[in-house]
Design a protein around this motif. Structure first.
Motif, PDB file in Angstrom:
ATOM      1  N   LEU A   1      16.468 -16.215  22.052  1.00 31.08           N
ATOM      2  CA  LEU A   1      15.040 -15.934  21.840  1.00 31.08           C
ATOM      3  C   LEU A   1      14.240 -16.041  23.123  1.00 31.08           C
ATOM      4  N   GLY A   2      13.369 -15.093  23.381  1.00 34.54           N
ATOM      5  CA  GLY A   2      12.575 -15.102  24.607  1.00 34.54           C
ATOM      6  C   GLY A   2      11.228 -15.749  24.388  1.00 34.54           C
ATOM      7  N   GLU A   3      11.265 -17.029  24.030  1.00 38.03           N
ATOM      8  CA  GLU A   3      10.015 -17.675  23.639  1.00 38.03           C
ATOM      9  C   GLU A   3       9.977 -19.104  24.168  1.00 38.03           C
TER      10      GLU A   3
ATOM     11  N   ILE B   1       6.461  -0.813  35.234  1.00 39.25           N
ATOM     12  CA  ILE B   1       7.255  -1.859  35.897  1.00 39.25           C
ATOM     13  C   ILE B   1       6.997  -3.206  35.221  1.00 39.25           C
ATOM     14  N   ASN B   2       7.915  -4.128  35.448  1.00 42.03           N
ATOM     15  CA  ASN B   2       7.832  -5.446  34.811  1.00 42.03           C
ATOM     16  C   ASN B   2       8.428  -6.479  35.760  1.00 42.03           C
ATOM     17  N   SER B   3       7.546  -7.241  36.397  1.00 40.27           N
ATOM     18  CA  SER B   3       7.984  -8.277  37.333  1.00 40.27           C
ATOM     19  C   SER B   3       7.092  -9.501  37.168  1.00 40.27           C
TER      20      SER B   3
ATOM     21  N   PHE C   1      -1.242 -14.506  27.190  1.00 44.08           N
ATOM     22  CA  PHE C   1      -1.135 -15.970  27.205  1.00 44.08           C
ATOM     23  C   PHE C   1       0.178 -16.469  26.622  1.00 44.08           C
ATOM     24  N   SER C   2       0.970 -15.572  26.021  1.00 45.24           N
ATOM     25  CA  SER C   2       2.167 -15.996  25.269  1.00 45.24           C
ATOM     26  C   SER C   2       3.117 -16.863  26.066  1.00 45.24           C
ATOM     27  N   LYS C   3       3.469 -16.411  27.271  1.00 49.24           N
ATOM     28  CA  LYS C   3       4.586 -17.044  27.970  1.00 49.24           C
ATOM     29  C   LYS C   3       4.122 -18.226  28.812  1.00 49.24           C
TER      30      LYS C   3
ATOM     31  N   SER D   1       1.782  -1.874  34.898  1.00 46.22           N
ATOM     32  CA  SER D   1       2.517  -3.061  35.325  1.00 46.22           C
ATOM     33  C   SER D   1       2.414  -4.154  34.256  1.00 46.22           C
ATOM     34  N   ASP D   2       3.549  -4.500  33.683  1.00 49.72           N
ATOM     35  CA  ASP D   2       3.607  -5.558  32.674  1.00 49.72           C
ATOM     36  C   ASP D   2       3.830  -6.876  33.415  1.00 49.72           C
ATOM     37  N   GLU D   3       2.770  -7.694  33.472  1.00 49.24           N
ATOM     38  CA  GLU D   3       2.807  -8.923  34.277  1.00 49.24           C
ATOM     39  C   GLU D   3       2.797 -10.177  33.397  1.00 49.24           C
ATOM     40  N   ILE D   4       3.385 -10.050  32.216  1.00 49.51           N
ATOM     41  CA  ILE D   4       3.350 -11.132  31.225  1.00 49.51           C
ATOM     42  C   ILE D   4       4.036 -12.416  31.708  1.00 49.51           C
ATOM     43  N   TYR D   5       4.991 -12.316  32.637  1.00 54.31           N
ATOM     44  CA  TYR D   5       5.679 -13.532  33.105  1.00 54.31           C
ATOM     45  C   TYR D   5       5.090 -14.089  34.404  1.00 54.31           C
ATOM     46  N   HIS D   6       3.938 -13.591  34.802  1.00 52.73           N
ATOM     47  CA  HIS D   6       3.315 -14.124  36.018  1.00 52.73           C
ATOM     48  C   HIS D   6       3.029 -15.613  35.843  1.00 52.73           C
TER      49      HIS D   6
ATOM     50  N   HIS E   1      15.678  -2.859  30.873  1.00 50.49           N
ATOM     51  CA  HIS E   1      14.233  -2.912  30.635  1.00 50.49           C
ATOM     52  C   HIS E   1      13.983  -3.774  29.404  1.00 50.49           C
ATOM     53  N   TYR E   2      12.748  -4.189  29.213  1.00 52.24           N
ATOM     54  CA  TYR E   2      12.361  -4.898  27.982  1.00 52.24           C
ATOM     55  C   TYR E   2      12.642  -3.963  26.807  1.00 52.24           C
ATOM     56  N   ALA E   3      13.257  -4.507  25.770  1.00 50.36           N
ATOM     57  CA  ALA E   3      13.792  -3.658  24.695  1.00 50.36           C
ATOM     58  C   ALA E   3      12.758  -2.717  24.070  1.00 50.36           C
ATOM     59  N   CYS E   4      11.522  -3.150  23.963  1.00 49.72           N
ATOM     60  CA  CYS E   4      10.515  -2.329  23.260  1.00 49.72           C
ATOM     61  C   CYS E   4      10.040  -1.118  24.050  1.00 49.72           C
ATOM     62  N   TYR E   5      10.152  -1.146  25.365  1.00 45.35           N
ATOM     63  CA  TYR E   5       9.508  -0.099  26.174  1.00 45.35           C
ATOM     64  C   TYR E   5       9.845   1.333  25.712  1.00 45.35           C
ATOM     65  N   PRO E   6      11.129   1.707  25.680  1.00 44.88           N
ATOM     66  CA  PRO E   6      11.403   3.099  25.301  1.00 44.88           C
ATOM     67  C   PRO E   6      10.979   3.406  23.868  1.00 44.88           C
TER      68      PRO E   6
ATOM     69  N   SER F   1      10.879 -10.012  35.528  1.00 45.75           N
ATOM     70  CA  SER F   1      11.421  -9.119  34.508  1.00 45.75           C
ATOM     71  C   SER F   1      12.110  -9.828  33.353  1.00 45.75           C
ATOM     72  N   ASN F   2      11.889  -9.285  32.189  1.00 44.54           N
ATOM     73  CA  ASN F   2      12.730  -9.546  31.037  1.00 44.54           C
ATOM     74  C   ASN F   2      13.570  -8.279  30.890  1.00 44.54           C
ATOM     75  N   PRO F   3      14.873  -8.303  31.023  1.00 48.29           N
ATOM     76  CA  PRO F   3      15.783  -9.425  30.853  1.00 48.29           C
ATOM     77  C   PRO F   3      16.386  -9.986  32.140  1.00 48.29           C
TER      78      PRO F   3
ATOM     79  N   MET G   1      -4.612  -8.364  21.140  1.00 50.40           N
ATOM     80  CA  MET G   1      -3.839  -9.365  20.386  1.00 50.40           C
ATOM     81  C   MET G   1      -2.420  -9.448  20.933  1.00 50.40           C
ATOM     82  N   GLY G   2      -2.316  -9.879  22.154  1.00 49.30           N
ATOM     83  CA  GLY G   2      -1.016  -9.971  22.821  1.00 49.30           C
ATOM     84  C   GLY G   2      -0.798  -8.774  23.719  1.00 49.30           C
ATOM     85  N   SER G   3       0.238  -8.847  24.535  1.00 53.40           N
ATOM     86  CA  SER G   3       0.490  -7.706  25.413  1.00 53.40           C
ATOM     87  C   SER G   3       1.243  -6.607  24.672  1.00 53.40           C
TER      88      SER G   3
HETATM   89  C1  PLP Z   1       8.405  -7.990  29.183  1.00 55.26           C
HETATM   90  C2  PLP Z   1       7.619  -8.336  27.974  1.00 55.26           C
HETATM   91  N1  PLP Z   1       6.459  -7.695  27.744  1.00 55.26           N
HETATM   92  C3  PLP Z   1       5.724  -7.967  26.666  1.00 55.26           C
HETATM   93  C4  PLP Z   1       6.120  -8.909  25.736  1.00 55.26           C
HETATM   94  C5  PLP Z   1       5.258  -9.153  24.526  1.00 55.26           C
HETATM   95  O1  PLP Z   1       4.532 -10.338  24.609  1.00 55.26           O
HETATM   96  P1  PLP Z   1       3.252 -10.666  23.742  1.00 55.26           P
HETATM   97  O2  PLP Z   1       3.013  -9.537  22.795  1.00 55.26           O
HETATM   98  O3  PLP Z   1       3.559 -11.939  23.026  1.00 55.26           O
HETATM   99  O4  PLP Z   1       2.125 -10.822  24.705  1.00 55.26           O
HETATM  100  C6  PLP Z   1       7.301  -9.613  25.924  1.00 55.26           C
HETATM  101  C7  PLP Z   1       7.776 -10.584  24.928  1.00 55.26           C
HETATM  102  O5  PLP Z   1       8.902 -11.046  24.943  1.00 55.26           O
HETATM  103  C8  PLP Z   1       8.079  -9.324  27.096  1.00 55.26           C
HETATM  104  O6  PLP Z   1       9.225  -9.969  27.350  1.00 55.26           O
END
Ligand code: PLP
Length: 382
Positions: free
Chosen positions: A38-40, A170-172, A228-230, A199-204, A124-129, A174-176, A98-100
């Motif tokens: 789990l990525g949480e 881009i995502n840095s 704010f999630s991570k 640019s997805d910066e959720i892990y900054h 890439h993060y699984a949801c992107y495509p 990065s997940n995964p 409501m979240g990224s």
């Molecule tokens: C790269 C990436 N982007 C976005 C999200 C979505 O995060 P949230 O919707 O909780 O902000 C995640 C969640 O695992 C993620 O890993």
């Protein structure tokens, strides 16, 4: 029989969630499972953030807010970008979401026409495509390699995509992969003649011995998506933001208003406390992730997993396990059933990650040690 739209039917499920469901089933049967899938964050949200949400709700702050979010929160974010990255971003460019996740979907929906192509790395993060396809776009994946630290060569990706993509995502960190893009890599992305840079910066903020740069340091009209999630251990609170290019603020505000009205009001107040309150609990979480990272990295490498470059961000290690099984899904299932370890199959993150496993270290060092002990026994029996 009622039938969902083709768009809905073609949306694939999260494999990590299926793995989790399988792990939970085993747990109900009395098995002990070590969770790496789990990525949480496993931490609780800091107390002062919870207190602020309580106080706001008790004070009656429970109605809708403006669609773009509270000015107080957008100002605090604007200040954060100034302090952290030395960039001046007007509070007017922020939309609080409501979240990224909705931010991602809303951005794709707001810039893509049917058939528009979006460059992204593989893995890439699984949801992107899935998100890109859902709005009629076409993901164009560019493989990045473990031996290059999963770094993206933006120019090569642009050329390989036929020099006509509408956007690059881009995502840095990065997940995964846990890879953190260096300044020169971000500069190369910023310099592309591509209309939209997202640019997805959720892990900054979750980096080790390095600092993540924002794309805004290199290109003013980029989209930044974050939340704010991570960093603040607030996954269930559902709060994030989009920084829009100045020309897109108005249309995107309209989209947000129509689809979501606004983000939760008292959660926005809590987010102000997260940004302005004590940062020590956050720093402590990052230090703890780092201890786990160092331990897990050493253990996996000692057991023969291929991790040529040290992951310096987020809380993931993408380990090459092709010597054990060509199919990551198969390997992941075997590890779950035979060793009681849940690790996400690389294939969830794209073809380039087939044969890899993603280990998330957002779990206690004791559980990580237990997982590594089991893995060692399992490997010795192969
Ligand atoms: C790269 C990436 N982007 C976005 C999200 C979505 O995060 P949230 O919707 O909780 O902000 C995640 C969640 O695992 C993620 O890993």
């Amino acid at each position: 029989m009622l039938k969902a739209s083709v768009r809905a039917l073609s949306m694939p499920p999260f494999r990590a969630m299926q793995l989790l469901a399988q792990a939970r089933e085993l747990e109900q049967q009395g098995r002990d499972i070590v969770h790496f899938e789990l990525g949480e964050p496993d931490f609780r949200t800091p107390h002062h953030v919870i207190d602020a949400a309580f106080r706001a709700a008790e004070d009656g702050f429970t109605a809708y807010t403006p669609a773009e979010g509270l000015l107080e929160l957008r100002e605090a974010l604007s200040e954060r970008y100034n302090n952290e990255y030395g960039v001046s971003v007007s509070p007017d460019r922020f939309i609080i979401t409501m979240g990224s996740s909705p931010a991602l979907w809303m951005t794709f929906a707001s810039v893509l026409e049917p058939g528009d192509r979006v460059i992204m790395t593989d893995p890439h993060y699984a949801c992107y495509p899935n998100d890109v396809r859902f709005v009629g776009g076409e993901p164009v994946k560019f493989p990045v390699k473990a031996e290059d630290g999963f770094m993206l060569d933006a120019k090569a990706a642009w050329t390989a995509a036929g020099e006509n993509a509408k956007a690059i995502l881009i995502n840095s960190p990065s997940n995964p992969t846990g890879a953190v893009m260096e300044a020169r890599h971000l500069q190369a992305v910023a310099d592309l003649p591509v209309p939209f840079v997202i640019s997805d910066e959720i892990y900054h903020g979750i980096t080790y011995g390095t600092k993540a740069h924002s794309i805004l340091e290199y290109r003013e009209d980029a989209f930044v998506l974050s939340g704010f999630s991570k960093l603040y251990a607030m996954t269930g609170w559902r709060l994030g933001w989009i920084i829009c290019p100045p020309d897109l603020v108005e249309p995107m505000k309209r989209v947000h208003q129509n689809l979501f009205l606004c983000a939760s009001s008292f959660v926005q107040k809590a987010a102000v406390a997260a940004l302005k309150g004590p940062q020590e609990p956050i720093k402590q979480m990052v230090r703890t992730y780092d201890q786990r990272r160092v331990y897990l990295l050493g253990a996996l490498r000692d057991m023969g997993f291929g991790i040529p470059a040290e992951p310096r961000g987020a809380f993931y290690i993408l380990a090459d396990a092709r010597h054990l099984d060509e199919s990551s899904e198969n390997l992941s299932k075997r590890l779950l059933l035979e060793a009681g370890i849940a690790a996400t199959p690389g294939i969830d993150f794209g073809e380039a990650a087939e044969g890899f496993l993603r280990f998330c270290y957002a779990t206690s060092i004791e559980r990580i040690a237990e997982g590594m002990k089991r893995l060692k026994v399992w490997l010795d029996n192969q």
